[in-house]
Every structure is written in C-alpha cells, then in structure tokens.
Write a protein that holds these residues in place. Structure first.
Motif, short mmCIF file in Angstrom:
data_model
loop_
_atom_site.label_atom_id
_atom_site.label_comp_id
_atom_site.label_asym_id
_atom_site.label_seq_id
_atom_site.Cartn_x
_atom_site.Cartn_y
_atom_site.Cartn_z
N SER A 140 -33.56 -0.16 16.31
CA SER A 140 -32.38 0.58 16.76
C SER A 140 -32.40 0.68 18.27
CB SER A 140 -32.34 1.97 16.12
OG SER A 140 -33.50 2.69 16.45
N GLU A 142 -27.12 -4.47 13.05
CA GLU A 142 -25.87 -4.70 13.79
C GLU A 142 -25.49 -6.18 13.81
OE1 GLU A 142 -27.92 -1.17 15.80
OE2 GLU A 142 -28.53 -3.14 15.10
N LEU A 152 -24.71 -7.92 21.49
CA LEU A 152 -24.22 -6.61 21.07
C LEU A 152 -23.44 -5.89 22.16
CD1 LEU A 152 -27.33 -5.38 19.10
CD2 LEU A 152 -25.09 -5.92 18.16
#
Length: 193
Positions: free
Chosen positions: A44, A125, A181
């Motif tokens: 994360s 993600e 990302l």
C-alpha cells in the motif's frame, strides 16, 4: 541456490488440509496436497507522497501438488488461508493462470546465485501479483518491506507494459509501477488512477 521457504502457521495449514478433505476440491483434479507455503503481502501507499510503500501480511498460499499413483509431481492449483479474528482460516482455491505462473517463477528463482525467501506481493491497484524474492532469507515471513535490492518477478498475466517472468530489482520496477499509478494524461501528473 535453493530458496529458503518459510513455514506457514500450523493453523493455516490445518485449515487448508480440512478444506481439501471436503467437497470443496471438486474443481482441483487428482489428490492435491499442499506444499510450497508462500506468505502473501499486500503493498500500500505505492504512488502516494505520504511516505514509502508499506506491506501487510494478508494470507498464506499453498501450491497444491498431485503426484499420486506413481505420476510425477505437478502443480494442480493453490489454496489460500487468511487471518481472521479467530486465527487462520481457509479462504479459497485457485486454479487460474497465477498458479502455473507462480510455479514457473519459483523454478526461475532456484537458478539465482544468492539465497532468497520467496513471498508473494500483491499490488491491488494494478491487479498485479509478483513473486517477491526477499534478500533476507532468514527474516520473519510476516514482516518487512521490499528492499531496493530485493527481486520481483511479475506473474502472468501482468499489466500491459510489464513483462511477466522478467526478474527485476525493486528499485527498478517499483518506480515504474508508481508512475503508472500517478500519471494520467487527462488529469495531470499526480492523479491516482
């Protein structure tokens, strides 16, 4: 150099064995036996400016081998246990492409010259799973973050632009993933997609 496999918690293995002894395994052929325990860590804060990425142990995945009846051992699936308030519990069976990709990546890793502790690193993600070869082969499997010199082997199917089964150092691959990302041509340079 051989990989240094970490032993899974006994309750995680027991939960998988209990599930394999029930009707849950109809989709897995043969007489599957759990082997090759791999701790699953979820990463994360990748791509965020709030500090370096962190990881959390989310489960244990066991590759299931079938070698009964004099046949050679083959990987036929995977079983996963997750932590619950009451301990480790069976969660699910896997029979998709990540199973054979994990077995292939482990074979690749055994040819490396240094010892590594194999783990799985999930990057939700990006819908991505990698074999994480942790350089501290004697580390506690529940702890740690990917060190710059650790190796990552993206498993197939990998996201577009990321080569599956191409072993890369964390300090080479993580910035590319962070860029994916954070960069969005429509929203500017820091939007999370």
């Amino acid at each position: 150099m051989p990989l240094r496999m970490s032993p899974a918690p006994a309750s995680a293995l027991r939960s998988v064995l209990a599930a394999l002894g029930s009707a849950v395994t109809e989709e897995i052929p043969g007489d599957p036996r759990p082997d090759t325990p791999l701790p699953i860590h979820e990463i994360s804060r990748i791509g965020q400016r709030s500090g370096p990425p962190s990881t959390q142990l989310t489960g244990w995945r066991f590759l299931l081998h079938d070698g009964g009846g004099g046949r050679p051992r083959t990987v036929v699936g995977a079983a996963e246990a997750v932590r619950t308030p009451s301990g480790w519990s069976f969660a699910r069976l896997h029979s998709g492409p990540y199973v054979s990709s994990t077995a292939h990546a482990l074979e690749q890793a055994t040819a490396l010259p240094l010892p590594y502790q194999p783990r799985l690193l999930s990057i939700p993600e990006l819908y991505m799973l990698t074999l994480w070869l942790h350089g501290d082969a004697d580390a506690e499997p529940e702890t740690g973050v990917p060190a710059a010199s650790d190796l990552l082997v993206p498993l197939a199917p990998a996201p577009p632009g990321i080569a599956a089964h191409q072993t890369q150092r964390v300090d080479a691959l993580l910035p590319r993933l962070t860029h994916r990302l954070t960069a969005s041509p429509l929203l500017g340079d820091t939007a999370v997609v």
